[in-house]
Design a protein around this motif. Sequence first.
Motif, PDB file in Angstrom:
ATOM      1  N   ALA A  42       2.198  -5.418 -11.737  1.00  0.00           N
ATOM      2  CA  ALA A  42       1.108  -4.454 -11.612  1.00  0.00           C
ATOM      3  C   ALA A  42       1.567  -3.205 -10.862  1.00  0.00           C
ATOM      4  CB  ALA A  42      -0.095  -5.078 -10.905  1.00  0.00           C
ATOM      5  N   GLY A  43       2.636  -3.313 -10.105  1.00  0.00           N
ATOM      6  CA  GLY A  43       3.196  -2.183  -9.374  1.00  0.00           C
ATOM      7  C   GLY A  43       4.551  -1.813  -9.944  1.00  0.00           C
ATOM      8  N   ARG A 102       0.747  -3.571  -1.644  1.00  0.00           N
ATOM      9  CA  ARG A 102       0.029  -4.347  -2.644  1.00  0.00           C
ATOM     10  C   ARG A 102       0.203  -3.693  -4.017  1.00  0.00           C
ATOM     11  NH1 ARG A 102      -6.080  -5.392  -1.374  1.00  0.00           N
ATOM     12  NH2 ARG A 102      -5.379  -6.485   0.473  1.00  0.00           N
ATOM     13  N   PRO A 103       0.615  -4.454  -5.028  1.00  0.00           N
ATOM     14  CA  PRO A 103       0.967  -3.858  -6.324  1.00  0.00           C
ATOM     15  C   PRO A 103      -0.076  -2.919  -6.919  1.00  0.00           C
ATOM     16  CG  PRO A 103       1.648  -6.143  -6.293  1.00  0.00           C
ATOM     17  CD  PRO A 103       0.860  -5.907  -5.017  1.00  0.00           C
ATOM     18  N   GLU A 104      -1.331  -3.280  -6.854  1.00  0.00           N
ATOM     19  CA  GLU A 104      -2.356  -2.433  -7.471  1.00  0.00           C
ATOM     20  C   GLU A 104      -2.585  -1.124  -6.715  1.00  0.00           C
ATOM     21  OE1 GLU A 104      -4.630  -5.333  -4.793  1.00  0.00           O
ATOM     22  OE2 GLU A 104      -2.883  -5.434  -6.095  1.00  0.00           O
ATOM     23  N   GLN A 106       0.130   0.662  -5.518  1.00  0.00           N
ATOM     24  CA  GLN A 106       1.369   1.426  -5.614  1.00  0.00           C
ATOM     25  C   GLN A 106       1.206   2.632  -6.526  1.00  0.00           C
ATOM     26  OE1 GLN A 106       4.564  -1.231  -6.708  1.00  0.00           O
ATOM     27  NE2 GLN A 106       4.047  -2.663  -5.066  1.00  0.00           N
TER      28      GLN A 106
END
Length: 185
Positions: A42-43, A102-104, A106
Amino acid sequence: MHTADATVRPTAPLTFRAATEADVAALVALIESAYRGDASRAGWTTEADILGGQRTDPEGVGAVVRDEGSRMTVVEQGGELIACCQLERRGDHAYFGMFAVRPELQGGGLGKVILGEAERFARTEWGVREMRMTVISAREELIAWYGRRGYARTGNMTPFPYGDERFGVPRRPGLEFEMLVKALG
């Protein structure tokens, strides 16, 4: 504790604080989510295509938290853990590592703010004049990101610890780390 504003989610300021033993499990989960497995995709910082297995473990993160010469920084927004990074004082310089967002979240400027705060802390609290880090040399996009923030490639390479699964399971041969450096002025 230090607070900074970020353009990512302007509704709540970022809070920076030193991690405690109580944070270790959440920090491990955050670091793993940013670098390993499908969730990391997701990132843009994922290493899932080049490394499987774990990125870190509770023992490794706990050791940083307990080390008097290190600081594991927790970054929170609205009381929620969203990022972290490690600083280690090494004589005249600081080492920067375990950086995870946190990936979302990035890609919106949050990493730049956190890196800037880590540099400020190392310079003003520890009085060091240089920041160093190691990055897997195959991560060209990540190295370019650090380059835009003033980090220079040194060509100083160290081999990836093949066979030591504490650092991950390589999905390809020839992985190595390159040292990047930045003068903090």
